[in-house]
Write a protein that holds these residues in place. Structure first.
Motif, PDB file in Angstrom:
ATOM      1  N   GLU A  63      -2.579  -4.414  -5.169  1.00 12.04           N
ATOM      2  CA  GLU A  63      -2.522  -2.949  -5.324  1.00 12.04           C
ATOM      3  C   GLU A  63      -2.641  -2.269  -6.611  1.00 12.04           C
ATOM      4  OE1 GLU A  63      -3.332  -0.994  -2.583  1.00 12.04           O
ATOM      5  OE2 GLU A  63      -3.334  -2.945  -1.326  1.00 12.04           O
TER       6      GLU A  63
ATOM      7  N   ARG B 276       0.808  -1.169   0.002  1.00  7.14           N
ATOM      8  CA  ARG B 276       0.045  -0.019  -0.040  1.00  7.14           C
ATOM      9  C   ARG B 276       0.790   1.329   0.083  1.00  7.14           C
ATOM     10  NH1 ARG B 276      -3.412  -3.344   2.782  1.00  7.14           N
ATOM     11  NH2 ARG B 276      -2.538  -2.837   5.009  1.00  7.14           N
ATOM     12  N   GLN B 277       2.098   1.201   0.588  1.00 11.70           N
ATOM     13  CA  GLN B 277       2.868   2.373   0.849  1.00 11.70           C
ATOM     14  C   GLN B 277       3.467   2.571  -0.472  1.00 11.70           C
ATOM     15  OE1 GLN B 277       5.544   2.057   4.029  1.00 11.70           O
ATOM     16  NE2 GLN B 277       3.840   1.706   5.436  1.00 11.70           N
TER      17      GLN B 277
ATOM     18  N   ALA C 139       3.014   1.020  -3.943  1.00 11.09           N
ATOM     19  CA  ALA C 139       2.155   1.288  -5.056  1.00 11.09           C
ATOM     20  C   ALA C 139       1.997   2.624  -5.727  1.00 11.09           C
ATOM     21  CB  ALA C 139       0.901   0.501  -4.997  1.00 11.09           C
ATOM     22  N   PRO C 140       1.803   3.562  -4.779  1.00 12.87           N
ATOM     23  CA  PRO C 140       1.546   4.836  -5.501  1.00 12.87           C
ATOM     24  C   PRO C 140       2.778   5.566  -5.949  1.00 12.87           C
ATOM     25  CG  PRO C 140       0.582   4.933  -3.517  1.00 12.87           C
ATOM     26  CD  PRO C 140       1.264   3.549  -3.524  1.00 12.87           C
ATOM     27  N   LEU C 141       3.912   4.965  -5.800  1.00 10.37           N
ATOM     28  CA  LEU C 141       4.987   5.666  -5.898  1.00 10.37           C
ATOM     29  C   LEU C 141       5.944   5.026  -7.194  1.00 10.37           C
ATOM     30  CD1 LEU C 141       6.534   5.920  -2.447  1.00 10.37           C
ATOM     31  CD2 LEU C 141       5.364   7.887  -3.748  1.00 10.37           C
TER      32      LEU C 141
ATOM     33  N   ASP D 164       5.283   2.457 -10.995  1.00 10.82           N
ATOM     34  CA  ASP D 164       4.279   1.824 -12.176  1.00 10.82           C
ATOM     35  C   ASP D 164       4.615   0.681 -12.739  1.00 10.82           C
ATOM     36  OD1 ASP D 164       6.472   2.308 -13.870  1.00 10.82           O
ATOM     37  OD2 ASP D 164       5.982   4.283 -14.464  1.00 10.82           O
TER      38      ASP D 164
ATOM     39  N   ARG E 235      -0.609  -2.821  -9.191  1.00 11.05           N
ATOM     40  CA  ARG E 235       1.050  -2.686  -9.803  1.00 11.05           C
ATOM     41  C   ARG E 235       1.521  -4.063 -10.397  1.00 11.05           C
ATOM     42  NH1 ARG E 235      -0.494   1.762 -10.752  1.00 11.05           N
ATOM     43  NH2 ARG E 235       0.209   3.609  -9.551  1.00 11.05           N
TER      44      ARG E 235
END
Length: 177
Positions: free
Chosen positions: A60, A27-28, A30-32, A34, A62
């Motif tokens: 998540e 979760r931490q 995945a947003p950072l 691709d 990715r």
């Protein structure tokens, strides 16, 4: 049947706690990243964590590429030999990629520092680091971007961590001291 180890492992972190930590790390992270990110595991111990983390990243959203670099600083000893041996390099190009280096435990930091150097030399645009466990170290060589668990200063086995090549397959992380 094999003879049991003269030292009985003490469970420090259960399989369900390991799964929870992997989900939180994903979760931490995945947003950072691709889908062009290369998740590169440091073999051999990091294989268990790398497999679980890349599946958690998939959950998540990715779908990262996967690679590995085979490095060693312990051999069959309980302490680092103070040098890193690279046994096999990356299999794919890192040129221009975001690379997530994945390792089981940060102890002396030698392997991860060497892996960062190798990855940058291979042309990675950005290098992120993730370790499942970080043990206390008087002279920390680097700070990982992501840490799953602050481990005690004990000899750990299970979940990829070994004692002379054995005990890697234990589903829990245990102390063997």
């Amino acid at each position: 049947m094999a003879d049991p180890s003269p030292l009985a492992p003490t469970v420090l972190l259960s399989q369900s706690e390991i799964n929870r930590i992997n989900a939180e790390l994903a979760r931490q992270i995945a947003p950072l990243i691709d889908d062009d990110t290369v998740a590169a595991v440091l073999l051999t111990g990091g294989l268990w964590f790398g497999s679980d983390l890349t599946r958690a990243l998939y959950r998540e959203g990715r779908n990262v590429k996967f690679d590995a670099v085979w490095m060693s600083s312990y051999g069959d000893d309980k302490q680092s030999r103070g040098k890193v041996t690279v046994r096999a390099p990356f299999q794919r190009s890192m040129e221009g990629k975001t690379v997530l280096l994945i390792d089981d435990v940060l102890d002396t930091g030698l392997s991860l520092v060497e892996a960062i150097r190798i990855t940058k030399e291979a042309g990675a645009a950005r290098v992120l680091t993730c370790v499942f466990a970080r043990k206390p170290c008087e002279h920390e060589r680097m700070t990982p971007d992501f840490v799953g668990w602050e481990a005690p200063a004990r000899f750990l086995v299970g979940y990829g961590l070994d004692h002379q090549g054995g005990m890697r397959g234990l589903p829990d992380i245990c102390a063997l001291d």
